[in-house]
Design a protein around this motif. Structure first.
Motif, mmCIF file in Angstrom:
data_model
loop_
_atom_site.group_PDB
_atom_site.id
_atom_site.type_symbol
_atom_site.label_atom_id
_atom_site.label_comp_id
_atom_site.label_asym_id
_atom_site.label_seq_id
_atom_site.Cartn_x
_atom_site.Cartn_y
_atom_site.Cartn_z
ATOM 1 N N GLN A 1 0.831 -1.202 0.000
ATOM 2 C CA GLN A 1 0.000 0.000 0.000
ATOM 3 C C GLN A 1 0.865 1.251 0.000
ATOM 4 O O GLN A 1 0.612 2.200 -0.756
ATOM 5 N N MET A 2 1.880 1.277 0.842
ATOM 6 C CA MET A 2 2.762 2.446 0.908
ATOM 7 C C MET A 2 3.554 2.624 -0.374
ATOM 8 O O MET A 2 3.727 3.741 -0.872
ATOM 9 N N PHE A 3 4.020 1.529 -0.942
ATOM 10 C CA PHE A 3 4.881 1.620 -2.117
ATOM 11 C C PHE A 3 4.101 2.074 -3.348
ATOM 12 O O PHE A 3 4.609 2.868 -4.156
ATOM 13 N N LEU A 4 2.872 1.564 -3.504
ATOM 14 C CA LEU A 4 2.101 1.873 -4.717
ATOM 15 C C LEU A 4 1.310 3.165 -4.614
ATOM 16 O O LEU A 4 0.737 3.620 -5.607
ATOM 17 N N SER A 5 1.268 3.770 -3.437
ATOM 18 C CA SER A 5 0.435 4.966 -3.241
ATOM 19 C C SER A 5 0.867 6.131 -4.118
ATOM 20 O O SER A 5 0.020 6.938 -4.537
ATOM 21 N N ASP A 6 2.153 6.248 -4.408
ATOM 22 C CA ASP A 6 2.662 7.380 -5.200
ATOM 23 C C ASP A 6 2.886 7.022 -6.657
ATOM 24 O O ASP A 6 3.518 7.779 -7.401
ATOM 25 N N THR A 7 2.392 5.885 -7.093
ATOM 26 C CA THR A 7 2.577 5.471 -8.482
ATOM 27 C C THR A 7 1.276 5.645 -9.258
ATOM 28 O O THR A 7 0.209 5.877 -8.680
ATOM 29 N N SER A 8 1.382 5.536 -10.564
ATOM 30 C CA SER A 8 0.202 5.631 -11.434
ATOM 31 C C SER A 8 -0.270 4.255 -11.884
ATOM 32 O O SER A 8 -1.007 4.129 -12.863
ATOM 33 N N PHE A 9 0.169 3.229 -11.177
ATOM 34 C CA PHE A 9 -0.186 1.857 -11.530
ATOM 35 C C PHE A 9 -1.704 1.671 -11.400
ATOM 36 O O PHE A 9 -2.305 2.054 -10.393
ATOM 37 N N ASN A 10 -2.328 1.092 -12.438
ATOM 38 C CA ASN A 10 -3.792 1.016 -12.462
ATOM 39 C C ASN A 10 -4.379 0.034 -11.446
ATOM 40 O O ASN A 10 -5.583 0.050 -11.189
ATOM 41 N N LEU A 11 -3.543 -0.814 -10.839
ATOM 42 C CA LEU A 11 -4.045 -1.781 -9.858
ATOM 43 C C LEU A 11 -3.631 -1.427 -8.431
ATOM 44 O O LEU A 11 -3.727 -2.261 -7.536
ATOM 45 N N LYS A 12 -3.197 -0.205 -8.209
ATOM 46 C CA LYS A 12 -2.693 0.146 -6.881
ATOM 47 C C LYS A 12 -3.800 0.151 -5.827
ATOM 48 O O LYS A 12 -3.538 -0.013 -4.634
ATOM 49 N N ASP A 13 -5.060 0.322 -6.250
ATOM 50 C CA ASP A 13 -6.164 0.340 -5.284
ATOM 51 C C ASP A 13 -6.524 -1.048 -4.789
ATOM 52 O O ASP A 13 -7.310 -1.179 -3.838
ATOM 53 N N ARG A 14 -5.994 -2.083 -5.408
ATOM 54 C CA ARG A 14 -6.342 -3.439 -4.984
ATOM 55 C C ARG A 14 -5.874 -3.732 -3.564
ATOM 56 O O ARG A 14 -6.493 -4.509 -2.845
ATOM 57 N N SER A 15 -4.787 -3.106 -3.154
ATOM 58 C CA SER A 15 -4.267 -3.351 -1.804
ATOM 59 C C SER A 15 -5.152 -2.742 -0.720
ATOM 60 O O SER A 15 -4.957 -3.018 0.463
ATOM 61 N N TYR A 16 -6.140 -1.903 -1.121
ATOM 62 C CA TYR A 16 -7.090 -1.328 -0.169
ATOM 63 C C TYR A 16 -8.468 -1.997 -0.258
ATOM 64 O O TYR A 16 -9.307 -1.773 0.603
ATOM 65 N N ASP A 17 -8.656 -2.796 -1.282
ATOM 66 C CA ASP A 17 -9.952 -3.446 -1.521
ATOM 67 C C ASP A 17 -10.079 -4.674 -0.615
ATOM 68 O O ASP A 17 -9.396 -5.682 -0.808
ATOM 69 N N LYS A 18 -10.969 -4.618 0.373
ATOM 70 C CA LYS A 18 -11.093 -5.705 1.342
ATOM 71 C C LYS A 18 -11.597 -6.991 0.684
ATOM 72 O O LYS A 18 -11.160 -8.093 1.036
ATOM 73 N N THR A 19 -12.522 -6.857 -0.257
ATOM 74 C CA THR A 19 -13.034 -8.048 -0.938
ATOM 75 C C THR A 19 -11.934 -8.719 -1.746
ATOM 76 O O THR A 19 -11.824 -9.950 -1.766
ATOM 77 N N TRP A 20 -11.108 -7.919 -2.413
ATOM 78 C CA TRP A 20 -10.006 -8.461 -3.200
ATOM 79 C C TRP A 20 -8.992 -9.152 -2.294
ATOM 80 O O TRP A 20 -8.519 -10.251 -2.602
#
Length: 290
Positions: A72-91
């Motif tokens: 979550q910390m590493f991908l927060s500052d990137t433009s990677f389209n799947l970075k929100d997956r680390s916050y998705d509880k269902t995922w």
């Protein structure tokens, strides 16, 4: 597990993309490793998934789930389209389940390996796993998930009730696949030859396909205390090989079943040994170490 339902399959594909986003870029990989080191994480790197060795996917998924906070910390500052997956509880819920179920399949696969593994042992392991699947289906339907370590830990910290039915469907489809590839009829055939696995049972029954003459020979052997002592001190394959001269017909019948390859382990071991001769290690001067 190659026939994964759509939702878990999507989680698997996206997890591989997230891992590749970091591991395929040397700079990203080094920065992520430094971040894990600064956070005092248990692990410092992600593991790549190899499609050819599909049973190994449990370890990359487990490592990815265990490093979800660092991710979550590493991908927060990137433009990677799947970075929100680390916050998705269902995922993350589905990811933890996939990691757990693949880990159990890895354990099953390892238990089937070995040079002395017989078709009886392999059958017992498969039967036990099918019974576990039935048990897991009942437990998950009741929200009792202690058998799944990562999933249990995640659910204890997050309130998720609407996705358990998907897990039941996944386990049910897996059970159907196991029944297809390992039908109960094959298990019944092995039970008819249980005398091979243990010819000294006090309740030894005559198999239908065995003639009276051969059965009398079996009774004679099973009443010999010296043979029973030999049976207890040697492996199953070695035992039937060693009594071949004294009981040739019984030994031949037993070895025809025991020599059947229960898995591809020996074939793959031979291939790996051959492939090793193509590496730099073949140039070592000490031939005894090759």
């Amino acid at each position: 597990m190659k026939q994964v339902p759509s939702n878990p399959k999507l989680v698997m594909d996206e997890a591989v993309k997230i891992i590749n986003f970091i591991k395929s870029r040397p700079l990203q990989s080094r920065l992520f490793s430094l971040l894990c080191e600064d956070c005092g994480s248990k692990h410092k790197i992600l593991l790549l998934h190899t499609e050819v060795r599909w049973l190994s996917r449990g370890k990359p998924l487990t490592r990815l789930f265990e490093l979800k906070a660092e991710l979550q910390m590493f991908l927060s500052d990137t433009s990677f389209n799947l970075k929100d997956r680390s916050y998705d509880k269902t995922w993350l819920f589905r990811l933890s389940f996939m990691a757990d179920i693949f880990q159990k399949l890895n354990e099953l696969n390892l238990s089937l390996q070995g040079k002395q593994t017989t078709v009886f042992q392999a059958c017992n392991k498969i039967t036990a796993f099918k019974r576990k699947l039935n048990f897991w289906i009942i437990c998950v339907s009741k929200r009792e998930i202690e058998s799944f370590t990562l999933l249990s830990e995640f659910v204890s910290d997050n309130d998720l009730d609407n996705v358990f039915e998907q897990l039941v469907q996944h386990l049910t489809s897996m059970r159907a696949c196991f029944e297809k590839y390992f039908p109960e009829e094959e298990n019944t055939k092995l039970k008819l030859n249980s005398w091979i696995h243990n010819p000294f049972l006090p309740t030894l029954q005559k198999p239908e396909s065995m003639s009276n003459e051969i059965y009398e020979s079996l009774l004679e052997m099973s009443s010999d205390t010296s043979m029973e002592s030999l049976f207890k001190t040697t492996s199953l394959n070695d035992y039937w090989c060693r009594i071949h001269d004294e009981y040739p017909i019984l030994a031949k019948m037993a070895l025809n079943i025991l020599f059947t390859f229960p898995t591809t382990y020996l074939c793959e071991t031979g291939f790996s040994t051959y492939a090793a001769t193509k590496t730099k290690y073949r140039n070592r001067l000490d031939a005894d170490l090759i």
